[in-house]
Scaffold this active site. Structure first.
Site, mmCIF file in Angstrom:
data_model
loop_
_atom_site.group_PDB
_atom_site.id
_atom_site.type_symbol
_atom_site.label_atom_id
_atom_site.label_comp_id
_atom_site.label_asym_id
_atom_site.label_seq_id
_atom_site.Cartn_x
_atom_site.Cartn_y
_atom_site.Cartn_z
ATOM 1 N N SER A 230 2.241 0.920 1.828
ATOM 2 C CA SER A 230 1.541 1.137 0.583
ATOM 3 C C SER A 230 0.352 2.169 1.084
ATOM 4 O O SER A 230 0.178 1.997 2.556
ATOM 5 C CB SER A 230 0.815 -0.013 0.085
ATOM 6 O OG SER A 230 -0.231 0.067 -0.736
ATOM 7 N N TYR A 243 -3.453 -8.032 1.064
ATOM 8 C CA TYR A 243 -2.649 -7.200 0.798
ATOM 9 C C TYR A 243 -2.745 -6.073 1.813
ATOM 10 O O TYR A 243 -1.721 -5.365 2.338
ATOM 11 C CB TYR A 243 -2.752 -6.441 -0.602
ATOM 12 C CG TYR A 243 -1.774 -5.538 -1.036
ATOM 13 C CD1 TYR A 243 -0.411 -6.049 -1.637
ATOM 14 C CD2 TYR A 243 -1.828 -4.061 -0.994
ATOM 15 C CE1 TYR A 243 0.396 -4.961 -1.928
ATOM 16 C CE2 TYR A 243 -1.081 -3.320 -1.291
ATOM 17 C CZ TYR A 243 0.122 -3.835 -1.911
ATOM 18 O OH TYR A 243 1.172 -2.856 -2.497
HETATM 19 N N1 LIG Z 1 2.922 -0.159 -8.089
HETATM 20 C C1 LIG Z 1 2.341 0.563 -7.128
HETATM 21 O O1 LIG Z 1 1.255 1.125 -7.535
HETATM 22 C C2 LIG Z 1 2.794 0.252 -5.679
HETATM 23 C C3 LIG Z 1 1.715 0.959 -4.769
HETATM 24 C C4 LIG Z 1 1.791 0.778 -3.467
HETATM 25 C C5 LIG Z 1 2.842 0.259 -2.987
HETATM 26 N N2 LIG Z 1 3.473 -0.567 -3.893
HETATM 27 C C6 LIG Z 1 4.833 -1.589 -3.192
HETATM 28 O O2 LIG Z 1 6.080 -1.411 -3.763
HETATM 29 C C7 LIG Z 1 6.722 -2.215 -3.873
HETATM 30 C C8 LIG Z 1 7.272 -2.518 -4.980
HETATM 31 O O3 LIG Z 1 6.365 -2.826 -6.185
HETATM 32 P P1 LIG Z 1 6.618 -2.412 -7.620
HETATM 33 O O4 LIG Z 1 5.160 -1.586 -8.137
HETATM 34 O O5 LIG Z 1 7.989 -2.067 -8.038
HETATM 35 O O6 LIG Z 1 6.366 -4.030 -8.168
HETATM 36 P P2 LIG Z 1 7.163 -4.722 -9.118
HETATM 37 O O7 LIG Z 1 6.428 -6.028 -9.533
HETATM 38 O O8 LIG Z 1 7.694 -4.054 -10.520
HETATM 39 O O9 LIG Z 1 8.480 -5.171 -8.453
HETATM 40 C C9 LIG Z 1 8.474 -6.241 -7.328
HETATM 41 C C10 LIG Z 1 9.763 -6.842 -7.342
HETATM 42 O O10 LIG Z 1 9.588 -7.805 -6.351
HETATM 43 C C11 LIG Z 1 10.361 -9.042 -6.775
HETATM 44 N N3 LIG Z 1 9.754 -10.124 -5.897
HETATM 45 C C12 LIG Z 1 8.406 -10.622 -5.845
HETATM 46 N N4 LIG Z 1 8.466 -11.561 -4.827
HETATM 47 C C13 LIG Z 1 9.644 -11.829 -4.600
HETATM 48 C C14 LIG Z 1 10.292 -12.403 -3.623
HETATM 49 N N5 LIG Z 1 9.590 -13.790 -2.811
HETATM 50 N N6 LIG Z 1 11.574 -12.618 -3.284
HETATM 51 C C15 LIG Z 1 12.421 -11.579 -3.990
HETATM 52 N N7 LIG Z 1 11.814 -10.678 -4.630
HETATM 53 C C16 LIG Z 1 10.561 -10.627 -4.996
HETATM 54 C C17 LIG Z 1 9.775 -9.203 -8.045
HETATM 55 O O11 LIG Z 1 10.394 -10.278 -8.878
HETATM 56 C C18 LIG Z 1 9.742 -7.804 -8.801
HETATM 57 O O12 LIG Z 1 10.904 -7.718 -9.443
HETATM 58 C C19 LIG Z 1 5.775 -3.609 -3.242
HETATM 59 O O13 LIG Z 1 6.252 -3.871 -1.912
HETATM 60 C C20 LIG Z 1 4.370 -2.857 -3.712
HETATM 61 O O14 LIG Z 1 3.356 -3.706 -2.651
HETATM 62 C C21 LIG Z 1 3.489 -0.478 -5.324
#
Ligand SMILES: NC(=O)c1ccc[n+]([C@@H]2O[C@H](COP(=O)([O-])OP(=O)(O)OC[C@H]3O[C@@H](n4cnc5c(N)ncnc54)[C@H](O)[C@@H]3O)[C@@H](O)[C@H]2O)c1
Length: 339
Positions: A230, A243
């Site tokens: 991130s 985080y």
């Molecule tokens: N959305 C953003 O702005 C953003 C920014 C920077 C980084 N990220 C990172 O990108 C990645 C994906 O995020 P996203 O925005 O697509 O989120 P999201 O919530 O849409 O998807 C994340 C998925 O991970 C699954 N998950 C959570 N805990 C879990 C576990 N213990 N075992 C298996 N699956 C699990 C959830 O059920 C969910 O479907 C994450 O690592 C997040 O930190 C997101």
């Protein structure tokens, strides 16, 4: 109606705001629907209006977008309104052909977009998520593709074992995407519960799964891992304590493994997303102090990307196109990291 190109759900938000009819209509809707104002939309001006449904996490429902499109087009759905505009995913046919690729977080957002892109590019996908319900439709979404869904929790060793068993003896690539937000708390406010959960899912879970796939990659003398970090892995002003620590840890995990296994044909890289339009939830009781301190800095985010745009970065590093790349942290953030 005007003589301009009709506005649709696929038109960029910036185009809506600039439109003589669409501008006032969307401003009124967003003001009423969730306390947005035009200035809060600056990072999302390039996104299709449709993406606000996901981004607003229910504050702006699909029906409101559909009604807005009708309102500005005199009650008629304009011709070609299903046609996408702006950036489109371009599939590289066969890029993952013959490969088994594990993708975690595959039920939602970036993980889902990554799993679907790998499947469209010929890979056999092991799609992992803790939510069996939201994984359910994935297997049928790409005709002819093999998507094996595994409902499991990446913090549990038994579930890690189930994932590698579903993958089988040959595992070519792993995208560690699953992750959760913290509550924006600064260190003195961070509870054990928030710390333990965020570190367990964002850092330890990815480590355990990487550890589990490495023997197959070592035996094959090749493999590719992409860990999703991130912007919070690069700086202190993007999220809360837990985080930020977890994502800095993901970068350490990536660099150590890239160094340790580089000579054995295994590439380990990270992608650091900036803002992405997904439904990633925030926990209850977000820290007021943390939020107040972070808000002015988060307001500087230059753009918000779509999940498919992140999948383009992740699948590049995952694929053989990144043959000479090992140990990098690729910011995929519209330039946030250079600010
Ligand atoms: N959305 C953003 O702005 C953003 C920014 C920077 C980084 N990220 C990172 O990108 C990645 C994906 O995020 P996203 O925005 O697509 O989120 P999201 O919530 O849409 O998807 C994340 C998925 O991970 C699954 N998950 C959570 N805990 C879990 C576990 N213990 N075992 C298996 N699956 C699990 C959830 O059920 C969910 O479907 C994450 O690592 C997040 O930190 C997101």
């Amino acid at each position: 109606m005007t003589d301009q190109t009709p506005l649709t759900a696929n038109s960029p938000i910036g185009t809506w705001l600039d439109h003589p009819v669409g501008g006032p209509a969307i401003t009124a809707l967003l003001g009423a629907g969730g306390g947005f104002d035009a200035s809060s939309l600056t990072p999302v001006l390039g996104l299709p209006l449709q993406q606000l449904v996901v981004l607003s996490q229910g504050q702006l429902p699909q029906e409101a977008v559909d009604a807005l499109v009708l309102q500005v087009n005199g009650g008629v759905v304009p011709d070609g309104s299903a046609e996408p505009t702006g950036w489109q995913e371009r599939v590289t046919t066969g890029r993952f052909a013959g490969q088994t690729v594990i993708v975690t977080g595959a039920a939602s957002g970036i993980g889902r977009a990554t799993a679907l892109r790998v499947a469209r590019e010929g890979g056999r996908v092991i799609a992992v998520d803790i939510s069996a319900e939201r994984l359910a439709d994935l297997a049928g979404l790409v005709p002819g593709a093999e998507i094996v869904t595994v409902a499991g929790d990446i913090t549990q060793q038994a579930d890690i074992d189930a994932i590698t068993a579903a993958a089988g003896p040959s595992i070519h690539a792993l995208a560690n995407v699953a992750g959760i937000n913290d509550d924006f708390s600064p260190a003195h406010e961070t509870s054990d519960a928030v710390w333990d959960r965020v570190i367990a899912i964002n850092l330890t879970g990815g480590f355990k799964l990487m550890r589990a796939v490495l023997p197959a990659m070592l035996a094959a003398g090749s493999g590719s891992v992409v860990n999703v970090a991130s912007e919070a892995g690069l700086r202190g002003d993007a999220s809360g304590n837990a985080y930020t620590v977890s994502k800095h840890g993901v970068i350490g995990l990536t660099r150590s493994a890239a160094f340790m296994y580089g000579l054995q044909g295994i590439r380990v890289n990270a992608v650091a997303p900036g803002g992405v339009a997904t439904g990633i939830p925030f926990p209850p009781n977000v820290s007021e102090a943390g939020k107040a301190r972070l808000s002015p800095f988060q307001a500087q985010i230059p753009t918000v990307a779509t999940a498919e745009q992140l999948a383009a970065s992740i699948t590049f590093l995952l694929s053989d196109d990144a043959v000479n790349i090992n140990g990098v942290v690729l910011p995929s953030d519209g330039g946030w990291s250079v600010q």
